[in-house]
Scaffold this active site. Sequence first.
Site, PDB file in Angstrom:
ATOM      1  N   GLU A  15     117.661 -11.503 122.843  1.00  0.00           N
ATOM      2  CA  GLU A  15     118.157 -12.827 123.214  1.00  0.00           C
ATOM      3  C   GLU A  15     117.132 -13.898 122.851  1.00  0.00           C
ATOM      4  O   GLU A  15     117.475 -14.963 122.317  1.00  0.00           O
ATOM      5  CB  GLU A  15     118.451 -12.862 124.719  1.00  0.00           C
ATOM      6  N   LYS A  29     125.892 -14.638 120.727  1.00  0.00           N
ATOM      7  CA  LYS A  29     125.378 -14.880 122.076  1.00  0.00           C
ATOM      8  C   LYS A  29     126.121 -16.067 122.663  1.00  0.00           C
ATOM      9  O   LYS A  29     126.529 -16.984 121.939  1.00  0.00           O
ATOM     10  CB  LYS A  29     123.872 -15.204 122.041  1.00  0.00           C
ATOM     11  N   GLU A  44     111.933 -25.944 130.414  1.00  0.00           N
ATOM     12  CA  GLU A  44     112.208 -25.930 128.979  1.00  0.00           C
ATOM     13  C   GLU A  44     112.124 -27.318 128.355  1.00  0.00           C
ATOM     14  O   GLU A  44     112.897 -28.220 128.691  1.00  0.00           O
ATOM     15  CB  GLU A  44     113.599 -25.342 128.694  1.00  0.00           C
ATOM     16  N   GLU A  62     120.716 -12.526 137.991  1.00  0.00           N
ATOM     17  CA  GLU A  62     119.784 -13.467 137.366  1.00  0.00           C
ATOM     18  C   GLU A  62     120.153 -14.903 137.711  1.00  0.00           C
ATOM     19  O   GLU A  62     119.271 -15.743 137.943  1.00  0.00           O
ATOM     20  CB  GLU A  62     119.775 -13.276 135.844  1.00  0.00           C
TER      21      GLU A  62
END
Length: 448
Positions: free
Chosen positions: A300, A201, A256, A434
């Site tokens: 993911e 990733k 986050e 996105e």
Amino acid sequence: MASLRTGEMEMHLVSRSVPVSAPSFRAVLRAADAPRTVWSAPDEATVVGSGAAATVTADGPDRFDRIREAAEELFSSGDVHAGTEAARPRLFGGFAFHADSTDGSPWEDFPGARFVFPRVQVTYAENGTWLTVNAVGPDANAEAVEERLARERERIESLPDPGPVSDPPGVVHRRRTTAKDDWNAGVNAAVERISAGDLRKVVLAQALAADLASDLSVPDILDRLGDSYPDCYRFLVEPEPDADRPQASFFGATPERLVSLRGRTVETGALAGTTGRGETPAEDEWLARELLDDEKNVHEHELVAETIRDQLAPFASSVNTGDRCVKRLATVQHLWTPITATLATSEHVLSLVEALHPTPAVGGLPPEKALETIRDTEPFDRGWYAAPVGWIDAAGYGSFAVALRSAVSRDDTTTLFAGVGVVEDSDPDREWDEVQLKYRALLDELER
């Protein structure tokens, strides 16, 4: 090398706090001297800092260790009477994303790491509002600090009401760093590397420079972000003022948390996987269920959660993972898994910050290959975007967030940043959309 700048060779820290009548957040921030500091997090006190009694800076791959050493040296000289735990002395700041940050525009004044010990600090806590005055240097003494504390208390409590929050400044022009064709090529190249087994990733980002119709009011945009994103981590970091150019401000409201540490209790979590918000409650719920069942997003997300658990394991006697759920924000919804740990031995929060940064949610896997791909693909320097921002105290405890949904502003230009995770079945058009969705968090506060 780390440098501790106090204006003097000898260090002596003095800190005093008193309760004050609560002026508004905007009033205090508008009256603050540069460099200004803001930290506001769920279940934590909100802090507004004014000026710098000391600054701690570092560059290079050992910047985490150098900041820790300088912070410990600073705090070891302390004469502290905080009045309440929330008003205790803390260093506020953060790090650059890459160890070898290029220091290019718009990051000219941001080093690899920088933390500020505010000269004056107002703390909005559950048990009231507190004023703290800090001094560092050979002439720092309790009597002088207490005299300034009395003057600052009178000044703070007499601040005028700032009036209504101003309208957004308006965006007159946008300038992208990444063209659509270049984006498609970069995502496709990353997918090829993942399919070949070189990567699992990688997170690729974009920057968007917005020319504003008028100068940005940082106090007003942070106030609006607090209303729109009450469950996010709001922050403001500013470098030392430079007489040759306008003051830069790095700010945001990120969903986050990177890590928080108190005692031996660690709190963190995996945040990865994104969809939009619905126009009706039923559509909103449908999108959330679709996100929970989406193979690409779940894959993911699980890569992130698995890696965070692995990164904590060397420090922990136990690591616990909560149930995966959906975290709803004003413009997007994310997959979220809370993760907690108990440390086997006492650790400094910066040891955990270094171990966790960058998480796969903002870097990729394996980390070295992902960082190499980011450097090769992105036509701009991330600076402090997606890097750790937060605070540390004398005990080595602290709280750090990942600087997402963030922007750096100078004069009438604000540069926004947003990124997406690329995995084997990623589609460039979908990932482009996105990124635009994530820009909305700050663009909505800039556009009229």
